[in-house]
Scaffold this motif. Structure first.
Motif, PDB file in Angstrom:
ATOM      1  N   HIS A 166       8.338  -5.091   1.557  1.00  0.00           N
ATOM      2  CA  HIS A 166       7.249  -4.211   1.643  1.00  0.00           C
ATOM      3  C   HIS A 166       7.264  -3.295   2.636  1.00  0.00           C
ATOM      4  N   ILE A 205       7.392   0.064   3.721  1.00  0.00           N
ATOM      5  CA  ILE A 205       7.129   1.597   3.472  1.00  0.00           C
ATOM      6  C   ILE A 205       8.066   2.546   4.228  1.00  0.00           C
ATOM      7  N   TYR A 225       4.075   7.463   1.852  1.00  0.00           N
ATOM      8  CA  TYR A 225       3.482   6.902   2.961  1.00  0.00           C
ATOM      9  C   TYR A 225       2.480   5.735   2.721  1.00  0.00           C
ATOM     10  N   ASN A 226       2.151   5.292   3.649  1.00  0.00           N
ATOM     11  CA  ASN A 226       1.144   4.213   3.524  1.00  0.00           C
ATOM     12  C   ASN A 226      -0.341   4.585   3.312  1.00  0.00           C
ATOM     13  N   GLN A 227      -1.098   4.006   2.390  1.00  0.00           N
ATOM     14  CA  GLN A 227      -2.256   4.821   1.864  1.00  0.00           C
ATOM     15  C   GLN A 227      -3.424   4.856   2.940  1.00  0.00           C
ATOM     16  N   ASP A 247       0.746  -1.265   0.044  1.00  0.00           N
ATOM     17  CA  ASP A 247      -0.042  -0.047  -0.072  1.00  0.00           C
ATOM     18  C   ASP A 247       0.795   1.296  -0.121  1.00  0.00           C
ATOM     19  N   ILE A 248       1.908   1.174  -0.876  1.00  0.00           N
ATOM     20  CA  ILE A 248       2.695   2.611  -0.706  1.00  0.00           C
ATOM     21  C   ILE A 248       1.905   3.615  -1.882  1.00  0.00           C
TER      22      ILE A 248
END
Length: 322
Positions: A224, A226, A289-291, A172-173
């Motif tokens: 993964h 982020i 950021y992470n969404q 989820d980047i």
């Protein structure tokens, strides 16, 4: 044959800053980027027997032959590869501000490489297409591919190319572009790079920084992670911009809004929101950021920059025909 292609911009997480070969655009170091879905260029090419020279129209503006040297360089290479002798009509529409540090040249030349090669009857591999795009703009070699992409610096035309690390990004980047100033920058990337290579006393250390960051970034992507991706990208960007401040004469792509955005992002981090900034050759800041944290970040930045100047982008596709 009239062919239209679309290519998206990319933002480097490990930066490219400096060339070993100005003509072939062979970089000093490897680099690694994320292709974005929100910013792109559409380019239509047709080789026509009635033309006396190549023609270029960008966003409705007609360019004189002496203004399109880089475009002609790509078209000449296409003619060489295809035994094509005709001149080309090129019509391009940018869905990204030009020369503002938002990688418009990356999407422009990746789209040109695909549309021109197909129009001339060529079906190039992704690797060969990235080599062709590189002739116009170094970062365009990465925009041929979607997702997370590595550019191998190499030492000649054959060994300098990009390839995808992860075309379909499975985590989820997200990246938010803060549009601080979309006017054309005063110092071109090309001129700024060369000044840094030739005059910054820190340039030898930059090569070592990139070698380290490439290994660490690929490991963070594999995990993964982020937060680690963002941290590495932020540190790498700051060290790249240190080359501009240490050049002779010194220069910077930052303005007051750039510093303000950086401080706001640091403030969010102090509040427990894992977000990080990066900038290319321009004042506009990109936030990694992470969404899941998108809303909180936008709410923090909107009072200073306006919600219309905050553009959310996710991993985007590679160059493709329309």
């Amino acid at each position: 044959m009239k062919v239209t292609a679309r290519a998206h911009t990319n933002i480097a997480l490990v930066k490219y800053w400096g060339k070993k070969d100005q003509q072939l655009i062979i970089p000093q170091t490897d680099s690694l980027s994320l292709t974005l879905d929100k910013f792109y260029t559409d380019t239509t090419v047709e080789f026509q027997p009635e033309l006396k020279h190549d023609q270029l129209v960008v966003d409705g503006q007609v360019f004189a032959p002496e203004q399109m040297i880089k475009v002609t360089r790509v078209l000449d290479r296409v003619r060489e590869l295809s035994n094509q002798t005709l001149y080309a009509s090129v019509n391009s529409t940018n869905h990204v501000p030009m020369a503002a540090g938002l990688a418009s040249s990356a999407s422009a030349f990746a789209a040109l490489a695909l549309s021109a090669s197909r129009s001339a009857g060529l079906t190039l591999s992704g690797r060969d297409l990235s080599r062709l795009a590189r002739r116009g703009s170094g970062s365009a070699t990465r925009s041929v591919f979607g997702g997370l992409v590595e550019w191998h610096a190499g030492h000649d035309d054959q060994s300098s190319y990009a390839e995808p690390i992860m075309e379909n990004v499975g985590f989820d980047i997200e990246m938010l572009a803060i549009l601080i100033d979309t006017k054309q920058k005063k110092i071109s990337s090309r001129g700024g790079m060369q000044s840094s290579v030739e005059t910054s006393p820190f340039y030898p250390a930059w090569r070592e920084v990139v070698a380290h960051d490439m290994v660490a970034m690929k490991q963070a992507i594999q995990n993964h992670d982020i937060d680690q991706i963002g941290h590495l990208a932020e540190e790498n960007a700051m060290r790249m911009h240190a080359l501009t401040l240490s050049a002779d004469p010194d220069y910077t792509y930052f303005d007051g809004g750039t510093i303000q955005a950086m401080n706001l992002i640091k403030g969010l981090r102090n509040q427990g929101v894992n977000c990080y900034y990066t900038m290319d050759a321009g004042p506009n800041v990109k936030v990694i950021y992470n969404q899941r944290d998108r809303e909180r970040i936008i709410n923090a930045l909107a009072p200073s920059f306006g919600v219309n100047n905050l553009v959310v982008a996710q991993p985007g596709p590679g160059a493709h025909l329309l």
